[in-house]
Write an enzyme that holds these catalytic residues in place. Structure first.
Site, mmCIF file in Angstrom:
data_model
loop_
_atom_site.group_PDB
_atom_site.id
_atom_site.type_symbol
_atom_site.label_atom_id
_atom_site.label_comp_id
_atom_site.label_asym_id
_atom_site.label_seq_id
_atom_site.Cartn_x
_atom_site.Cartn_y
_atom_site.Cartn_z
ATOM 1 N N TRP B 312 36.001 -9.875 0.367
ATOM 2 C CA TRP B 312 34.637 -10.274 0.699
ATOM 3 C C TRP B 312 34.631 -11.470 1.647
ATOM 4 C CZ3 TRP B 312 31.643 -14.652 0.257
ATOM 5 C CH2 TRP B 312 30.256 -14.470 0.427
ATOM 6 N N HIS B 313 35.635 -12.334 1.476
ATOM 7 C CA HIS B 313 35.674 -13.552 2.299
ATOM 8 C C HIS B 313 36.141 -13.302 3.733
ATOM 9 C CE1 HIS B 313 35.289 -15.448 -1.646
ATOM 10 N NE2 HIS B 313 34.799 -16.474 -0.990
ATOM 11 N N GLY B 314 36.700 -12.134 3.970
ATOM 12 C CA GLY B 314 37.108 -11.847 5.342
ATOM 13 C C GLY B 314 38.042 -10.658 5.391
#
Lengths: 360, 456
Positions: B312-314
């Protein structure tokens, strides 16, 4: 009490936001920042293309920052806060010490210095095989601060330059300069303080010379560093050294095709950079003809802006001095403009320029 | 548009606040929606269509679920919305890995990631799922639903607010002097955290990354500054969002609760990015069976959740490793460590947790495997590097005050100072004005001001 606090917080917040909003709308936009010596962003074009491409937004953000009311005062606040409350040693790499502004030129970019040295090496190998070539490096001001500050490793720069520029003679001027030889608000050296540098260069280049100059004052000067730091520092004074040889000398600028005098007093009045008084400022190629010369010798100086103020002081013993700024012209083009014979050659560069890989 | 910009603070915000409080109450949501769409349009002119499309999808399927409670009406919108997220965020990452694994040469799509897509995707999913689960009533007014999804304070950097949290507030919320004042305080504090701490420490991180003269001390300075930058940036943004919505009468739940004083990783994740953690718990972990399944499946569930948290963060491997690093640590804690560490003094546990989190953010920020290993090895002086250097001592001195302030600010110490009413009544208005002016001066000076969420 709690309610009073809430009301005060709302009033002050709304006040600041509304006052700034109104002030920013009412304030006439400035075209340039005098202190920063740059054009300020203007209100961007509002077109379908600019809006949908996002260009309007990014340009408006720049405009909003550039045209912010009392921008210089806010920059001063920022500088004061970072230096006095955060106790930082520099703010955006700039700091003031003993009334003089410094810029950290750290770290050394060895690769860039190598590239710069290679450019000079190429010029040397192509045109200067049989010439007497000398080179010297001008340290930036931070070199003269104590070890609590970061500075470039000039010994390393010398090592890289020596490796590339063989068959040339290095003239070390580092240790004869002091921080007082530089302007307080600018990166450059003061012309009136560099006779000692001229003497060392002359001695090493086999010239015996004792020249007298008259020191004249051009006027007040706020240098390039001044606008980059949010602190008030006293103005410098631009002085220039002259004598009859310099007064009678004629310069020819290949870029503008104009003949002029060594010291451009008109430019001093009109230019935003008063340092342009020396040889009318930055230019790729300029010659100085010494009308009173009793020699046919010529000198080529590969130089950056520091060269503008020292070149007049080297004129005495030459008929013609040619200044080449490889930041603005490609070394490969030189033969179209210069006839290389057996001129003396001086490559005089500041560490700051060598560290940037900007020579062409 | 980012909050820490002149455009937002001195143009957008005062105009929106003025109009909002001048129009009749029934028009306030519309004003918020228009402002939010303009806010998004300003930074992402093209992708505003994508967001509006997703809102329409959520609205229509919400209504369908309300009429006929069929699972297909849940699956279709989620497939569309997750599909769009995968396309815009992960497609090139997937292609790159397929190319490497199967030795193919598929061209990258090179699609630009729409800002905030990960945040509003999760919000829309929470709405559809909650409607399907019967936890909230369907929203029949599309403007209200659009206001929830697009609400500009949380649109591009969270927190991820669940629909049921603000369902009632969309129609009825309390505007009061107290709320506006608290909102202002929260916003300004968040602005200061972002501009004065996170951005300044970001400069130090950049100096380190550009340096050739790294010493053990410099590696530690980097590791510490990096974790503090991330915390003050994320939590500063959350503070600004919570403060902004409060000015408009909304109540958002807290998103950070002093995570760096945690004495275990389990506790850290209860205090860090709380809205993301609860989202994954409610919409992934529990639907997978949570801990009410066999041990193997339970471990699987934990790893899936943390793999997804990382992703989700990248769209990059370091984020996956970062997520799994926490997944594995949490399993170890649950199964072995927490049962045995009770006797260890709390301060030791806090320091150990702090260190583990510090390492995690080296992974989080690393651009490559080599860089990550170098930066972790450097902390221990592996590779014969010197203990200190002139450069690291210079930057230690230059950033010492900011580093100390960041450490104090990461604990509840300052909150306790303002607990004393006499002190706070006098000091707070002065402090808020001071932080606002200083933050403005930093933004005007053109100091380093990155937007860290461009990969989220």
């Amino acid at each position: 009490m709690e309610k009073t606090k809430n009301v005060i917080i709302i009033i002050e917040f709304v006040f600041v936001l509304i006052v700034m909003l109104v002030a920013n709308i009412v304030k006439l936009d400035d075209a340039v920042s005098v202190t920063e010596r740059r054009k300020l962003a203007q209100f961007p074009a509002f077109t379908k293309n600019s809006v949908f491409s996002g260009k309007f937004a990014s340009d408006f953000d720049k405009y909003a920052v550039d045209q912010f009311v009392r921008r210089d005062s806010f920059k001063e606040i920022k500088y004061w806060f970072s230096m006095n409350i955060f106790n930082q040693k520099d703010s955006n790499k700039m700091f003031v010490k003993d009334g003089s502004i410094y810029k950290l030129e750290y770290p050394l970019n060895e690769n860039a210095v190598k590239k710069s040295a290679e450019k000079l090496q190429t010029v040397q190998e192509k045109y200067l095989k049989n010439a007497n070539v000398y080179y010297s490096i001008i340290p930036d001001k931070t070199y003269y601060l104590d070890d609590n500050y970061l500075k470039m490793d000039y010994e390393k720069i010398e090592e890289i330059m020596a490796e590339k520029l063989q068959d040339t003679k290095y003239i070390d001027i580092k240790n004869i300069l002091t921080k007082d030889d530089f302007y307080n608000t600018d990166l450059h050296w003061k012309q009136e303080n560099i006779i000692k540098v001229v003497n060392i260069l002359n001695t090493n280049m086999g010239i015996v010379s004792q020249t007298n100059y008259e020191e004249k004052i051009a006027g007040e000067f706020y240098g390039t560093y001044y606008g980059q730091v949010g602190a008030k520092v006293n103005a410098d004074t631009i002085k220039y050294l002259t004598n009859s040889n310099i007064e009678n000398a004629i310069t020819y600028n290949y870029e503008t095709n104009q003949y002029s005098k060594v010291y451009d007093l008109e430019k001093f009045e009109t230019s935003s950079d008063k340092y342009d008084i020396y040889l009318s400022g930055a230019t790729p190629l300029i010659t100085i003809e010494n009308q009173n010369a009793n020699t046919d010798k010529e000198l080529l100086i590969f130089r950056d802006s520091f060269g503008s103020s020292i070149a007049p002081l080297l004129l005495e013993n030459y008929k013609k001095v040619t200044l080449i700024d490889l930041r603005y012209m490609n070394g490969q083009l030189l033969e179209s403009y210069i006839e290389f014979s057996n001129q003396d050659v001086l490559m005089l560069y500041s560490g700051t320029v060598l560290n940037q890989n900007i020579l062409k | 548009m980012v909050f820490s910009s002149i455009t937002f603070i001195f143009y957008f915000l005062p105009i929106v606040l003025a109009i909002y409080y001048m129009v009749p109450k029934k028009m306030q949501n519309l004003i918020l929606l228009v402002a939010s769409l303009l806010f998004y349009f300003y930074g992402e002119p093209k992708y505003v269509i994508l967001m509006v499309f997703e809102i329409i999808v959520a609205y229509l399927f919400g209504r369908l679920i309300d009429k006929k409670h069929k699972k297909i009406f849940l699956i279709i919108p989620i497939a569309i919305i997750v599909g769009l997220l995968v396309y815009f965020k992960y497609i090139d990452f997937l292609i790159q890995n397929v190319n490497v694994i199967f030795e193919k040469d598929i061209d990258l799509v090179k699609v630009i990631l729409p800002i905030g897509i990960s945040f509003y995707t999760f919000q829309i999913i929470s709405y559809i799922v909650d409607v399907y689960r019967g936890e909230v009533k369907v929203q029949k007014n599309i403007l209200n639903l659009a206001t929830y999804v697009a609400l500009f304070p949380q649109l591009i950097a969270g927190p991820i607010v669940r629909y049921k949290t603000i369902d009632a507030q969309l129609d009825n919320r309390k505007h009061s002097i107290e709320n506006v004042s608290i909102g202002i305080r929260r916003f300004v504090i968040g602005l200061g955290k972002k501009v004065l701490i996170a951005n300044v420490l970001g400069e130090l991180v950049n100096v380190f990354l550009a340096s050739n003269e790294r010493s053990v001390l410099f590696y530690w300075l980097y590791a510490f500054a990096n974790m503090m930058q991330i915390y003050f940036d994320f939590s500063g943004y959350s503070d600004m969002a919570i403060g902004l919505v409060k000015m408009f009468g909304f109540e958002f739940p807290e998103n950070f609760n002093y995570p760096y004083i945690s004495s275990s990783i389990t506790e850290f994740w209860r205090r860090w990015h709380i809205s993301l953690g609860t989202w994954f718990r409610d919409y992934i972990y529990i639907p997978l069976g949570g801990n009410r399944v066999s041990k193997i499946k339970h471990l699987r569930n934990i790893l899936i959740v943390w793999l997804l948290t990382g992703l989700w963060h990248g769209a990059a491997w370091n984020f996956i490793i970062w997520g799994l690093y926490f997944g594995i640590l949490l399993i170890l804690e649950k199964e072995f460590i927490l049962k045995k560490v009770d006797k260890i003094p709390k301060i030791i546990r806090i320091l150990a947790t702090f260190f583990i989190v510090m390492i995690s953010f080296i992974i989080f920020s690393g651009e490559s495997k080599i860089e990550i290993f170098e930066n972790i090895k450097g902390l221990f002086g592996i590779g014969g590097i010197s203990l200190t250097s002139l450069e690291s001592i210079y930057y230690l001195k230059s950033y010492a005050v900011v580093l100390i302030i960041s450490l104090i600010g990461a604990t509840p110490l300052m909150k306790n100072v303002f607990k004393d009413k006499k002190v706070s009544n006098f000091l707070e208005p002065v402090f808020i004005l001071f932080v606002l002016i200083i933050s403005t001066s930093y933004i005007i000076d053109g100091s380093f001001n990155p937007f860290l969420y461009f990969r989220f």
